[in-house]
Enzyme design. Structure first.
Site, PDB file in Angstrom:
ATOM      1  CE1 TYR A 221     -49.593 122.664  22.429  1.00  0.00           C
ATOM      2  CE2 TYR A 221     -47.614 122.881  21.107  1.00  0.00           C
ATOM      3  CZ  TYR A 221     -48.989 122.819  21.202  1.00  0.00           C
ATOM      4  OH  TYR A 221     -49.741 122.903  20.074  1.00  0.00           O
TER       5      TYR A 221
ATOM      6  CE1 TYR B 201     -49.601 120.653  14.803  1.00  0.00           C
ATOM      7  CE2 TYR B 201     -47.734 119.245  15.331  1.00  0.00           C
ATOM      8  CZ  TYR B 201     -49.022 119.397  14.862  1.00  0.00           C
ATOM      9  OH  TYR B 201     -49.728 118.300  14.450  1.00  0.00           O
TER      10      TYR B 201
ATOM     11  N   GLY C  12     -49.580 111.434  15.388  1.00  0.00           N
ATOM     12  CA  GLY C  12     -49.174 111.448  16.788  1.00  0.00           C
ATOM     13  C   GLY C  12     -47.809 110.910  17.098  1.00  0.00           C
TER      14      GLY C  12
ATOM     15  CB  CYS D 228     -45.492 143.325  26.242  1.00  0.00           C
ATOM     16  SG  CYS D 228     -44.635 144.498  25.200  1.00  0.00           S
TER      17      CYS D 228
ATOM     18  CD  GLU E  56     -55.914 111.608  10.226  1.00  0.00           C
ATOM     19  OE1 GLU E  56     -55.741 112.071  11.380  1.00  0.00           O
ATOM     20  OE2 GLU E  56     -57.027 111.463   9.720  1.00  0.00           O
ATOM     21  N   PRO E  57     -49.679 111.446   9.684  1.00  0.00           N
ATOM     22  CG  PRO E  57     -47.751 110.840   8.473  1.00  0.00           C
ATOM     23  CD  PRO E  57     -49.257 110.630   8.527  1.00  0.00           C
ATOM     24  N   GLY E  58     -47.995 114.251  11.075  1.00  0.00           N
ATOM     25  CA  GLY E  58     -47.684 115.663  10.871  1.00  0.00           C
ATOM     26  C   GLY E  58     -46.265 115.925  11.323  1.00  0.00           C
ATOM     27  NE  ARG E  59     -45.164 116.438  17.591  1.00  0.00           N
ATOM     28  CZ  ARG E  59     -45.475 117.578  18.208  1.00  0.00           C
ATOM     29  NH1 ARG E  59     -44.556 118.492  18.372  1.00  0.00           N
ATOM     30  NH2 ARG E  59     -46.681 117.787  18.692  1.00  0.00           N
TER      31      ARG E  59
ATOM     32  NE  ARG F  94     -44.231 122.151  19.410  1.00  0.00           N
ATOM     33  CZ  ARG F  94     -43.438 121.441  20.195  1.00  0.00           C
ATOM     34  NH1 ARG F  94     -42.165 121.745  20.297  1.00  0.00           N
ATOM     35  NH2 ARG F  94     -43.893 120.420  20.875  1.00  0.00           N
TER      36      ARG F  94
HETATM   37  C1  LIG Z   1     -52.920 117.152  14.706  1.00  0.00           C
HETATM   38  C2  LIG Z   1     -53.522 115.966  14.105  1.00  0.00           C
HETATM   39  C3  LIG Z   1     -52.711 115.032  13.442  1.00  0.00           C
HETATM   40  C4  LIG Z   1     -51.213 115.123  13.371  1.00  0.00           C
HETATM   41  O1  LIG Z   1     -50.610 114.939  14.599  1.00  0.00           O
HETATM   42  P1  LIG Z   1     -49.015 114.814  14.712  1.00  0.00           P
HETATM   43  O2  LIG Z   1     -48.777 114.644  16.154  1.00  0.00           O
HETATM   44  O3  LIG Z   1     -48.437 116.063  14.171  1.00  0.00           O
HETATM   45  O4  LIG Z   1     -48.621 113.620  13.909  1.00  0.00           O
HETATM   46  C5  LIG Z   1     -53.354 113.969  12.835  1.00  0.00           C
HETATM   47  N1  LIG Z   1     -54.707 113.823  12.888  1.00  0.00           N
HETATM   48  C6  LIG Z   1     -55.493 114.694  13.531  1.00  0.00           C
HETATM   49  C7  LIG Z   1     -56.951 114.477  13.548  1.00  0.00           C
HETATM   50  C8  LIG Z   1     -54.933 115.793  14.154  1.00  0.00           C
HETATM   51  O5  LIG Z   1     -55.729 116.657  14.808  1.00  0.00           O
END
Ligand SMILES: *Cc1c(COP(=O)(O)O)cnc(C)c1O
Length: 428
Positions: free
Chosen positions: A326, A382, A248, A353, A283-286, A322
């Protein structure tokens, strides 16, 4: 009107001699050999982001389970695997991607509100760090499957702390009204129930309150709630090994965004959760992949309507959604900074379209002639994962750059390949 911003760019995606480079590759070399639109990722950026994240948490018993859904390309996962990272997956497909890329199954957490029986069975047979369970029904299902397979299922409950992460409502997940997790107020009771089940081994607790979070207060409150829960559970003799605090952490997309401070974030984690004798799962993604990618597109047409100028790009909302999903704004820059100045204000739109196929409104675009190439920045998270073949536009290709080399890491399917899985039945 929004201006092209002078915001600092990622140092691996920058202009040299007025040409846009990703690491040591000039992007125009790629447009010379591959039709736009396509994504380009900088592998060094991903490595740098991962290393910065993990070293800021030095001293903590920790594991970084990269959130695969942010960008699940195998070459991205391989980069994470080489750095010793684990994975947070939300489907069997993501789990298999992670294994194929070389991620250790013992470092994989399985999240998501709707796990299916076959997904639970396959991951349990193979092994994983923990299931992040989101309901009592899911707990019962996992227990049943584990009994059938004669395996013990390692589990954590995802708790919903009822906290407003202050982010866009479509990416907020920690409020009581969201579909995610079990209410934290019911957690003790549910843990006690789980502790009586045969093939369930309680190993942890999990929380994920949303995405693109820039206000650390939401994290502080969440961690404090977790700490309290952990002590409550200890009081009834339930001891956790793992505390999964989700992802997050946001990034800066435009000048209007606040960049959350990684050091402050890690300080918070250490202060509140650092002395519990638990392993902390992140759990970092972004944060890991967001600024590693660009989307390269060509200006197809310029068009004037009564009171607007439109710039029509060959990238559409099916390639990058995105904005449509969003309302996200991404910087748009030219591949070449040669001579021409920013002159006109445009709505930058794709060819799909739908009226939501609009990337920027009233935007001052530098260097936009028909046939020019432009790049959207910070689309590594994303981006491609959300692409589709809507309007029968082939899935957008992905390129990875590492130092002076570039490789196509997902190619564009041919029309034949697109039609291959469809069948026209013989009805007569
Ligand atoms: C999407 C998600 C993440 C990653 O979120 P980011 O905002 O990209 O860091 C981590 N854990 C869970 C359970 C998610 O659904």
């Amino acid at each position: 009107m929004t201006r092209p911003t002078l915001l600092k760019m990622n140092k691996h995606i920058s202009y040299k001699r007025k040409q846009l480079f990703v690491e040591d590759v000039v992007v125009s070399d790629i447009t010379g050999s591959l039709r736009t639109p396509f994504y380009v990722y900088s592998r060094t950026t991903i490595k740098d982001n991962f290393n910065r994240f993990t070293s800021s948490l030095e001293g903590l018993n920790r594991i970084i389970c990269y959130s695969v859904k942010a960008n699940s390309n195998l070459s991205v996962l391989e980069t994470i695997a080489k750095l010793g990272g684990g994975a947070d997956v939300v489907s069997l497909g993501e789990y298999q991607r992670a294994l194929r890329a070389g991620i250790d199954p013992k470092k994989i957490v399985f999240s998501g509100v709707g796990k299916q029986d076959f997904e639970i069975a396959e991951t349990l047979k193979s092994s994983l760090l923990q299931f992040n369970i989101e309901s009592v029904s899911e707990l019962e299902a996992i227990n049943k499957i584990a009994i059938n397979l004669n395996k013990v299922a390692p589990i954590a409950f995802r708790v919903n702390p009822d906290i407003d992460a202050g982010t866009h409502e479509n990416i907020s997940t920690g409020k009581a009204d969201n579909k995610f997790g079990i209410p934290i107020s019911k957690a003790k009771e549910i843990y006690q129930h789980a502790s009586k089940l045969d093939k369930i081994k309680i190993v942890g607790v999990d929380v994920h309150i949303g995405s693109q979070i820039t206000n650390l207060n939401a994290f502080r409150q969440t961690f404090q709630n977790l700490e309290k829960l952990i002590y409550d559970l200890r009081a009834c003799d339930i001891h956790l090994e793992n505390v999964d605090i989700g992802g997050g952490l946001g990034i800066k997309y435009t000048d209007d965004d606040v960049e959350p401070d990684l050091r402050e974030y890690s300080k918070l984690v250490k202060q509140i959760l650092g002395n519990l004798n638990c392993k902390i799962i992140f759990e970092p993604g972004r944060y890991i992949v967001g600024n590693s990618g660009i989307l390269v597109t060509k200006v197809l047409y310029k068009k004037k309507s009564q009171n607007k100028n439109f710039l029509i790009t060959d990238a559409g909302m099916n390639d990058f959604s995105r904005t449509a999903l969003y309302g996200a704004a991404h910087r748009l820059i030219p591949l070449s900074q040669e001579s021409r100045e920013a002159t006109e204000i445009y709505d930058v739109v794709g060819p799909v379209c739908e009226s939501t196929d609009t990337f920027l409104r009233n935007h001052l675009v530098e260097n936009a002639e028909e046939g020019d190439f432009l790049a959207f920045l910070d689309v590594g998270a994303y981006g491609a994962v959300l692409s589709s073949e809507y309007n029968t536009r082939p899935l957008v290709p992905e390129i990875m750059v590492y130092k002076e080399r570039f490789e196509v890491v997902r190619s564009r399917p041919t029309y034949e390949e697109i039609f291959e899985k469809e069948v026209i039945p013989n009805w007569e």
